[in-house]
Design an enzyme around this catalytic site. Sequence first.
Site, mmCIF file in Angstrom:
data_model
loop_
_atom_site.group_PDB
_atom_site.id
_atom_site.type_symbol
_atom_site.label_atom_id
_atom_site.label_comp_id
_atom_site.label_asym_id
_atom_site.label_seq_id
_atom_site.Cartn_x
_atom_site.Cartn_y
_atom_site.Cartn_z
ATOM 1 N N PRO A 19 6.104 8.292 5.169
ATOM 2 C CA PRO A 19 6.727 7.039 5.612
ATOM 3 C C PRO A 19 5.677 5.955 5.813
ATOM 4 O O PRO A 19 4.552 6.231 6.220
ATOM 5 C CB PRO A 19 7.387 7.423 6.940
ATOM 6 C CG PRO A 19 6.622 8.611 7.420
ATOM 7 C CD PRO A 19 6.154 9.340 6.201
ATOM 8 N N LYS A 20 6.059 4.712 5.500
ATOM 9 C CA LYS A 20 5.199 3.559 5.733
ATOM 10 C C LYS A 20 5.700 2.855 6.989
ATOM 11 O O LYS A 20 6.819 2.353 7.043
ATOM 12 C CB LYS A 20 5.235 2.595 4.543
ATOM 13 C CG LYS A 20 4.573 1.247 4.788
ATOM 14 C CD LYS A 20 3.080 1.391 5.018
ATOM 15 C CE LYS A 20 2.432 0.006 5.177
ATOM 16 N NZ LYS A 20 2.761 -0.628 6.488
ATOM 17 N N PHE A 21 4.846 2.846 8.041
ATOM 18 C CA PHE A 21 5.222 2.257 9.317
ATOM 19 C C PHE A 21 4.828 0.778 9.362
ATOM 20 O O PHE A 21 3.920 0.337 8.649
ATOM 21 C CB PHE A 21 4.565 3.007 10.467
ATOM 22 C CG PHE A 21 4.951 4.464 10.534
ATOM 23 C CD1 PHE A 21 6.182 4.833 11.039
ATOM 24 C CD2 PHE A 21 4.094 5.449 10.077
ATOM 25 C CE1 PHE A 21 6.556 6.171 11.091
ATOM 26 C CE2 PHE A 21 4.456 6.784 10.125
ATOM 27 C CZ PHE A 21 5.693 7.153 10.639
#
Length: 328
Positions: A19-21
Amino acid sequence: MLARTVSTLPTGSGWAFEPKFDGYRVLAFHSRARVELQSRQQRILTAHFPDVAAAVAGLGDEVVLDGELVIWNAGRFDFAALQDRLRSGPRRAHTLAAATPAAYVVFDLLAHGRTDLREQPYQHRRDALEALLGRGLPPGLVLTPSTTDPAVARSWLIHHGSTGIEGVVAKRLDQTYRPGMRGWQRLRTRLTAEAVVGGVIGPLDAPRVLLLGRHDHDGQFHLVGRTTELAPAGRGAVAALLHPHTGSAHPWPNPLPSTRWGRPGPPTLYTPVRPGVVVELTVDTAIEHHRWRHPAHFVRTRPDLRIDDLTPLPGHPSAGRSGTAAAG
């Protein structure tokens, strides 16, 4: 190592997904003498994040880590709180760290002790990172999730955008780490949303960019974003519905200060319009001070919607959902 934006997740075997936060990318260097946090622009951020520096020091080992600084606040990642840290001196940074602690989401291990791991494949680096952090995570360090299952990656895109997950990064399992190269792939979470046109850049009969607004619970009309350049068909569709602003003062200043777009530059001159045209957009999940941080993409006009059909400002604590996810 950087990521290039793609429109779909890669297919086939040999891929890992993370995931890209909604955070701030930094490298963390831990030697026997000190900890140093460095941005992509090689700015030293250690004094702004004493809580994260202490967490990295708590590992004990000499390491070089790659990851994302984040602050969790009110049920989502808070990019504005990160920027507040970056504007603060050391004393205020310590105060903010106590009130709203930051965390370092680690996704790569570039060196361990005297061993440079950048020439090792991603799978080897990931295994070494899990072994290092599996011995015990100091408070403030987080190991980013990773999966080889595309279905799990799609669930991150579709179901978790409201928390500030911006999308998914895809990495080849056999890929080495190449600083500065765009060897990873990034798919952003996209949402369908609506907003009211409050002004345009360009002439009223051929607007190039739309300036977008939403009302708050008190009826105040706020600037919440802007679109990318419209295609010719979009310009014509919007222009047919626009009316010039007349009467009392427009709720936005003209020109608009450049700081409204989060970057330096000259003020933005625009043509005010009567706030009444609702448009449908695709936006990403990056919200800062109740505004979309990145330009929205115009989809179509929504003559079936009135301005009071829209929920309050995006990101407002009492606002409802502004749209539905489109994973692509």
